[in-house]
Design an enzyme around this catalytic site. Sequence first.
Site, PDB file in Angstrom:
ATOM      1  N   GLY A   1      53.295   6.442  53.219  1.00 34.37           N
ATOM      2  CA  GLY A   1      53.822   5.933  54.476  1.00 34.37           C
ATOM      3  C   GLY A   1      53.210   6.667  55.658  1.00 34.37           C
ATOM      4  O   GLY A   1      52.107   7.206  55.572  1.00 34.37           O
ATOM      5  N   SER A   2      53.945   6.729  56.753  1.00 35.54           N
ATOM      6  CA  SER A   2      53.421   7.289  57.995  1.00 35.54           C
ATOM      7  C   SER A   2      53.367   8.807  57.935  1.00 35.54           C
ATOM      8  O   SER A   2      54.130   9.457  57.210  1.00 35.54           O
ATOM      9  CB  SER A   2      54.294   6.860  59.179  1.00 35.54           C
ATOM     10  OG  SER A   2      55.543   7.535  59.146  1.00 35.54           O
ATOM     11  N   THR A   3      52.479   9.367  58.740  1.00 34.32           N
ATOM     12  CA  THR A   3      52.338  10.824  58.785  1.00 34.32           C
ATOM     13  C   THR A   3      53.587  11.528  59.310  1.00 34.32           C
ATOM     14  O   THR A   3      53.999  12.537  58.725  1.00 34.32           O
ATOM     15  CB  THR A   3      51.094  11.205  59.614  1.00 34.32           C
ATOM     16  OG1 THR A   3      49.933  10.748  58.904  1.00 34.32           O
ATOM     17  CG2 THR A   3      50.995  12.698  59.820  1.00 34.32           C
TER      18      THR A   3
ATOM     19  N   VAL B   1      56.773  10.716  59.056  1.00 36.27           N
ATOM     20  CA  VAL B   1      57.784  10.725  57.993  1.00 36.27           C
ATOM     21  C   VAL B   1      57.317  11.602  56.833  1.00 36.27           C
ATOM     22  O   VAL B   1      58.099  12.348  56.241  1.00 36.27           O
ATOM     23  CB  VAL B   1      58.080   9.294  57.500  1.00 36.27           C
ATOM     24  CG1 VAL B   1      59.063   9.322  56.329  1.00 36.27           C
ATOM     25  CG2 VAL B   1      58.650   8.456  58.639  1.00 36.27           C
ATOM     26  N   GLY B   2      56.014  11.533  56.524  1.00 41.16           N
ATOM     27  CA  GLY B   2      55.473  12.357  55.448  1.00 41.16           C
ATOM     28  C   GLY B   2      55.628  13.840  55.719  1.00 41.16           C
ATOM     29  O   GLY B   2      55.919  14.630  54.809  1.00 41.16           O
TER      30      GLY B   2
ATOM     31  N   GLU C   1      50.668  10.338  50.664  1.00 41.19           N
ATOM     32  CA  GLU C   1      49.522   9.523  51.102  1.00 41.19           C
ATOM     33  C   GLU C   1      49.924   8.907  52.424  1.00 41.19           C
ATOM     34  O   GLU C   1      50.794   8.035  52.470  1.00 41.19           O
ATOM     35  CB  GLU C   1      49.185   8.465  50.049  1.00 41.19           C
ATOM     36  CG  GLU C   1      47.751   7.964  50.188  1.00 41.19           C
ATOM     37  CD  GLU C   1      47.661   6.665  50.947  1.00 41.19           C
ATOM     38  OE1 GLU C   1      47.361   6.726  52.153  1.00 41.19           O
ATOM     39  OE2 GLU C   1      47.882   5.605  50.355  1.00 41.19           O
TER      40      GLU C   1
ATOM     41  N   CYS D   1      46.248   1.574  55.218  1.00 40.61           N
ATOM     42  CA  CYS D   1      45.988   2.949  55.648  1.00 40.61           C
ATOM     43  C   CYS D   1      44.500   3.258  55.662  1.00 40.61           C
ATOM     44  O   CYS D   1      44.046   4.131  56.415  1.00 40.61           O
ATOM     45  CB  CYS D   1      46.720   3.928  54.740  1.00 40.61           C
ATOM     46  SG  CYS D   1      46.341   3.722  52.987  1.00 40.61           S
TER      47      CYS D   1
END
Length: 485
Positions: free
Chosen positions: A231-233, A235-236, A253, A287
Amino acid sequence: MENYTNLNKQYISGIWREGNGKSLYQNINPYNQEIITDIQMASQQDIDEAYEASKKVQKDWEKVNAFEKSEIMEKAVEIIKKRREEVVELLMLEGGSSFIKANVEVDFCISIIREAASFPMRMGGEMVPSLVPGKENRLFRKPLGVLGVISPFNFPMYLSMRSVAPALAAGNGVVLKPDEQTAMAGGTIIAKIFEEAGLPQGLLNVVIPSIEEVGDGFVDHPIPQMISFTGSTPVGKHIGALCGKNVKKVALELGGNNPLIVLEDADLEKAVNSAIFGKFMHNGQICMAINRIIVHEKIHDEFLEKFIKAAKEIPVGDPFNKKNMIGPLINREAVERILKEIEKAKQQGAKMVLEGKVEGNVMHPTILTSDTNEVSTSKNEMFGPVVTVIPFKTEEEAIEIANDTQYGLSGAIHAGSIEKGVQLGLQLETGMVHVNDQSVNDEPLIAFGGEKQSGVGRFGGRWSLDEFTTYQWISTQDVAREYPF
């Protein structure tokens, strides 16, 4: 062939049931805004039950004969092949996939499950020499236990499956949390497939909670030994911090700001074709999608002319029209976000050379040019059908522009010389580079992953096996050991 039913339910401990959460989610077709179904969301109690169910049966699954585990994986492949039409339709209906993209996604799923089918046979140990006389060192590869998998909306089935199938095949239990926007294509249909394939009840669970209600409860839970997130950076980063706090393994990822560099001696036709596919496949909601095209100044104008002409010819619209290559963005918020980024970039000096009209959630290809990498559309991941073309003078400048980002997922270089492309590729700060191709590539036997803020860990082949297993060292002392005291 009958269609699967109960895809709008939670799947916990082998039972299809409503969630106990407080909210009802309306699953909406992103193209025509029609309600597909309602989903009663899961509660924290449902998440607890899912993890407990997986933990309860995981140890027994770990002991199941390797050939039996492999056979279940192979059955899953056959089921997907048999139900391809149904799966493709669901991907188009729920996620706005074009017919071509949906079929590519199904092929990816089949490939990763086939690779995972070999994992049970590769769970053996090895003998390692010892410094100590009379000692024998044995290393045993073992499953981690129970994993939590969080997947996104853009390639919902595959980006779930690439963690779920390898993790199960390696002897783990899994609780899957798909994006609610693609809860069926990214979650419950996977549970149906493995249920039909004969996976033990309770080993794989699918929960669809409201994050507003459960917060970090899926990640913070004490049972999972690892969280796999795509997902998004932003949130990651949060998930990575939670896993660090709880000393859990994590695979991330995340986002990308992927460059395509076109050198002066590149084949322009091939470069344009690569750029069209690598940017506009699935409306740029990938992505790995090209976000910036960095073109040598001597061929910049010619490339741009050909690129604009090709972009105008892409069929756009209803994904159920098989001629259309671009369908809708996932929701209206995505459209509004991208339009704001475009306006900001124009204010910063970018020039609009192809303005893509917006029809509902469908956005036509949009191309901007900029003399620098400093405009909003080139600094930020668009995750939509928008690309910025930037000229360069020297190869050193091209590499500098390409690396001028927090991300490092994928990239591509078009060059007259393959070896020149490879040498420049080694200078890119990315996990993946494709010479005389485009940036959207994935294969089941390759180490897939990024550098910098594009993620941690690798998916695919033996790297997935390493991600979803651990090693235990057991030594034996055959003769009496002499100790210093």
